[in-house]
Design an enzyme around this catalytic site. Sequence first.
Site, PDB file in Angstrom:
ATOM      1  N   GLY A   1       0.838  -1.195   0.000  1.00 19.45           N
ATOM      2  CA  GLY A   1       0.000   0.000   0.000  1.00 19.45           C
ATOM      3  C   GLY A   1       0.873   1.244   0.000  1.00 19.45           C
ATOM      4  N   SER A   2       0.312   2.329   0.480  1.00 22.48           N
ATOM      5  CA  SER A   2       1.041   3.593   0.450  1.00 22.48           C
ATOM      6  C   SER A   2       2.119   3.639   1.535  1.00 22.48           C
ATOM      7  CB  SER A   2       0.063   4.744   0.680  1.00 22.48           C
ATOM      8  OG  SER A   2      -0.479   4.616   1.989  1.00 22.48           O
TER       9      SER A   2
ATOM     10  N   CYS B   1       2.404   0.250  -8.474  1.00 20.31           N
ATOM     11  CA  CYS B   1       3.476   0.814  -7.643  1.00 20.31           C
ATOM     12  C   CYS B   1       4.754   0.921  -8.449  1.00 20.31           C
ATOM     13  CB  CYS B   1       3.663   0.016  -6.371  1.00 20.31           C
ATOM     14  SG  CYS B   1       3.925  -1.696  -6.673  1.00 20.31           S
TER      15      CYS B   1
ATOM     16  N   GLU C   1       5.701  -3.362   1.184  1.00 20.00           N
ATOM     17  CA  GLU C   1       5.827  -3.022  -0.230  1.00 20.00           C
ATOM     18  C   GLU C   1       5.013  -1.760  -0.414  1.00 20.00           C
ATOM     19  OE1 GLU C   1       5.679  -2.437  -3.663  1.00 20.00           O
ATOM     20  OE2 GLU C   1       4.404  -4.162  -4.060  1.00 20.00           O
TER      21      GLU C   1
ATOM     22  N   GLY D   1       2.329   2.260   5.471  1.00 20.68           N
ATOM     23  CA  GLY D   1       3.503   1.581   6.023  1.00 20.68           C
ATOM     24  C   GLY D   1       4.015   2.251   7.286  1.00 20.68           C
TER      25      GLY D   1
HETATM   26  C1  UN1 Z   1       2.128  -3.465  -7.562  1.00 15.76           C
HETATM   27  O1  UN1 Z   1       1.878  -2.531  -8.314  1.00 15.76           O
HETATM   28  O2  UN1 Z   1       1.800  -3.434  -6.356  1.00 15.76           O
HETATM   29  O3  UN1 Z   1       6.073  -5.391 -11.682  1.00 15.76           O
HETATM   30  C2  UN1 Z   1       2.757  -4.736  -8.008  1.00 15.76           C
HETATM   31  C3  UN1 Z   1       4.856  -5.167 -11.802  1.00 15.76           C
HETATM   32  C4  UN1 Z   1       3.905  -6.233 -11.349  1.00 15.76           C
HETATM   33  C5  UN1 Z   1       3.607  -6.110  -9.907  1.00 15.76           C
HETATM   34  C6  UN1 Z   1       3.204  -4.727  -9.446  1.00 15.76           C
HETATM   35  N1  UN1 Z   1       4.471  -7.523 -11.625  1.00 15.76           N
HETATM   36  O4  UN1 Z   1       4.428  -4.139 -12.288  1.00 15.76           O
END
Ligand code: UN1
Length: 499
Positions: free
Chosen positions: A236-237, A292, A258, A241
Site C-alpha cells: 500500500g502507500s 506501484c 511493499e 507503512g
Molecule cells: C504493484 O503494483 O503493487 O512489476 C505490483 C509489476 C507487477 C507487480 C506490481 N508484476 O508491475
Amino acid sequence: MVGIGEETGQLLDALGVDRVLWTDGPMLALSPLTGEQIAKVRVAALVDIDAAFDAATRAFAAWRHVPAPRRGELVRLFGEELRAAKDDLARLVTIEAGKIPSEAAGEVQEMIDICDFAVGLSRQLYGLTIATERPEHRMMEVWHPLGVVGVISAFNFPVAVWAWNAALALVCGNSVVWKPSEKTPLTALATQAIFERAVARFGDAPEGLSQLLIGGREAGEALVDDARVALVSATGSTRMGRAVAPRLAARFARAILELGGNNGVIVAPSADQDLALRGVAFGAMGTAGQRCTTTRRLFVHDSIYDGFVARLKAAYASVAVGNPLERDVLVGPLIDRAAYDAMQAALSAARDAGGSVHGGERMGEGDAYYVRPALVEMPGQIGPVFEETFAPILYVMRYDDLDAALIQHNAVAPGLSSAIFTTDMREAERFLAASDCGIANVNLGTSGAEIGGAFGGEKETGGGRESGSDSWRQYMRRATNTVNYSDTLPLAQGVSFEI
Ligand code: UN1
C-alpha cells in the site's frame, strides 16, 4: 447486452462464490468502469476476525507437520484451479479494478506463475551446512515454518500480490489470513472460492488454512496487532507503512512492506528510441498509472529531448482511453473520484511550479473517472515530482550529464523500480551500479516484473522483498543446529571451563 452488475453476478456464480457473501452485506462493491454498485458484500465482524486467527493458528499447528513437497501439492492444485478459472477471474479483475483485459489476464497469469514457482520450491527449502571449528561436530541451518501469515493487499493488484505471499507461505508450512483492499472484495472472494476448490481436491488440508477477512480498517489493524500473527506482508502507500511498521516492531512481529514508488527512467543519447517509446508508454500509462512500479519521472538527454518528447506527446494524445470492455482500449479508468481529485491537485501543483501539462483532462462524466494520461514537462525536479500520485502523470525533465541525472534519479524518498534506455554498455552498467532501487532495468520499463526475481524496494518503499529468488526465507524461521558426535566437549573460541 448484459449490464455489468448482472455480469458480475454471473461471474461470481461461475467462480463458485456463495451468493450470501456478495448479496447480503453492508459493504458496497463498485465498478470503476461505470461507478455503479455491483454487489453488497458481507463484512467480517470482530468475533469473526478473532475466530479466523484461532482457526489459522490451529491450521498452522497441523500444516507445519505436513511434508513440504506434499504442501506443494496443494499449491499445484491451486495453480490448476486458477488455470481453469483464468478467464472468469480476469474478467472480474477488469470489472472490479478497471484493468484492460490483457493486463487482467496477466495478473491471473502472475498468480499461476507463482504457484508453479512455489511448487518447485516445496522441494528446495534448502539450508546450509557450515564448517565448524570444533572436531567431530556438525553445524547446519534448518528452516522451519513460521506461523500465521497476514496479507494486506491493495486494489491495483487485487489478487496477484496475495498469491505471491500465499503460495510461498503455504509451501513454507504457514497458514494465511488475507485482508484485501476495501475497493476489491469480489476478486478476493472469487480467489478464496478457487482456493477452496483446491483444498477440497487435496483432501486432508487442515480447516482454516487460508482465510479471508473482508472489512475495513479494523480487520487490517487486527492483523497488525494480534500476537497470533507472526508476519504481516503489507502492500500500500508509504503512509500506510508508516502506521503499520512501528506497530509490528512494537510486538517484534515480522514485516514485509511493499510501499510507494516514484520510479524514474533515463533515456540516453544512444537509446533505441522506438523501444524507449514503448517502454515508457507502457510503464507510465499502463494500468492507468496505478501500479506501484509505474514510471513517474522521465529524464531525457538534451540531445534527443525535442524529437523523443514530441513522439511521446503524440502517443499520449492518441492512446485509446475508455471502458476496457471495449476493444483496443489501453487505458482504463481511475479507481475512484479520490484518485481523480489527487491527480488534478498534482497537475495544478505542477503548473504552479512552472510545469507545462499535456493531457490530464477528464473524459466523460458521471460516476466513473476516465482521464487522458498527463505528460508534464517540468523545469526541474521540484514540487509534485517528489510525490507519488497514484494516477497517470509522467513528469519529464532534461539532463545533459549522466552523473548529475543519476543523483536526481536517486533524490526521491521511495526506491522501488528504475530503468535506463541506452545502447552504451558503460552507461548501462553505471546506471545499474548507481540506482538505489530494488529493481533496476536496462532497455525495458519500470513495471511488469516477472515473479522469478525478488520484488520490492528500498528506502520509503519499505525494504520488503516478495515472490521469487530467496524471498521464501522470510516466511520461515531459521534455526542453527550444532551436533557434537565426539565424546569430549570442546568449547568454541578455545574457551576452557574445567569443573
Ligand atoms: C504493484 O503494483 O503493487 O512489476 C505490483 C509489476 C507487477 C507487480 C506490481 N508484476 O508491475
